[in-house]
Design a protein around this motif. Sequence first.
Motif, PDB file in Angstrom:
ATOM      1  N   LYS A 100       0.827  -1.207   0.000  1.00  0.00           N
ATOM      2  CA  LYS A 100       0.000   0.000   0.000  1.00  0.00           C
ATOM      3  C   LYS A 100       0.863   1.258   0.000  1.00  0.00           C
ATOM      4  O   LYS A 100       0.549   2.241  -0.670  1.00  0.00           O
ATOM      5  N   HIS A 103       2.131   1.830  -3.509  1.00  0.00           N
ATOM      6  CA  HIS A 103       1.071   2.429  -4.330  1.00  0.00           C
ATOM      7  C   HIS A 103       0.971   3.931  -4.048  1.00  0.00           C
ATOM      8  O   HIS A 103       0.905   4.745  -4.973  1.00  0.00           O
ATOM      9  N   LYS A 104       1.012   4.280  -2.770  1.00  0.00           N
ATOM     10  CA  LYS A 104       0.872   5.684  -2.367  1.00  0.00           C
ATOM     11  C   LYS A 104       1.978   6.555  -2.944  1.00  0.00           C
ATOM     12  O   LYS A 104       1.726   7.698  -3.332  1.00  0.00           O
ATOM     13  N   ASN A 108       5.207   1.568  -9.798  1.00  0.00           N
ATOM     14  CA  ASN A 108       4.446   0.896 -10.849  1.00  0.00           C
ATOM     15  C   ASN A 108       4.232  -0.585 -10.582  1.00  0.00           C
ATOM     16  O   ASN A 108       3.285  -1.174 -11.100  1.00  0.00           O
ATOM     17  N   ALA A 124      -2.593  -4.773  -3.313  1.00  0.00           N
ATOM     18  CA  ALA A 124      -2.583  -3.806  -4.420  1.00  0.00           C
ATOM     19  C   ALA A 124      -4.012  -3.409  -4.797  1.00  0.00           C
ATOM     20  O   ALA A 124      -4.290  -2.233  -5.048  1.00  0.00           O
ATOM     21  N   ALA A 125      -4.906  -4.375  -4.822  1.00  0.00           N
ATOM     22  CA  ALA A 125      -6.298  -4.088  -5.146  1.00  0.00           C
ATOM     23  C   ALA A 125      -6.922  -3.195  -4.055  1.00  0.00           C
ATOM     24  O   ALA A 125      -7.629  -2.224  -4.371  1.00  0.00           O
ATOM     25  N   ALA A 128      -5.700   0.369  -4.452  1.00  0.00           N
ATOM     26  CA  ALA A 128      -6.357   1.065  -5.571  1.00  0.00           C
ATOM     27  C   ALA A 128      -7.762   1.510  -5.188  1.00  0.00           C
ATOM     28  O   ALA A 128      -8.198   2.619  -5.534  1.00  0.00           O
ATOM     29  N   GLU A 131      -7.824   4.622  -2.599  1.00  0.00           N
ATOM     30  CA  GLU A 131      -7.319   5.949  -2.939  1.00  0.00           C
ATOM     31  C   GLU A 131      -8.375   6.992  -3.043  1.00  0.00           C
ATOM     32  O   GLU A 131      -9.408   7.118  -3.110  1.00  0.00           O
TER      33      GLU A 131
END
Length: 131
Positions: A100, A103-104, A108, A124-125, A128, A131
């Motif tokens: 997480k 991702h923040k 990639n 990861a899901a 997403a 966010e």
Amino acid sequence: MIEIPRAALTADKIASRAEYFSFGTNDLTQMTFGYSRDDIASFLPVYLDKKILKVDPCQVLDQNGVGQLVEMAVNKGRTVRPELKCGICAEHGGEPSSVKFCHKVGLNDVSCSPFRVPIARLAAAQAAVEE
């Protein structure tokens, strides 16, 4: 591979030639903390027991230290090469809070050992969606 703090600090110079940054966060963690793989088992349990560290930084990405280096390197690299792709290559890539964080800060991709892939995909899901 960005595996030492100096590489993260000079990411803008590296990005002038590189098209992809892969952060080796296992080695970057060891170099940032100054830990040796040979010695860590002798003191890490004590650090965790005495709450010197909340979690094992070899298992959960240290977002305040190592993570700051990763985020800074991504930002510096993308000032020179805006399309720069970035990812991590480490067991951190299969730990939910680390995924997480990645991702923040705009990574990639993450990679990890095969048994951690389902956890990484779920994290990861979730990142997403959150966010």
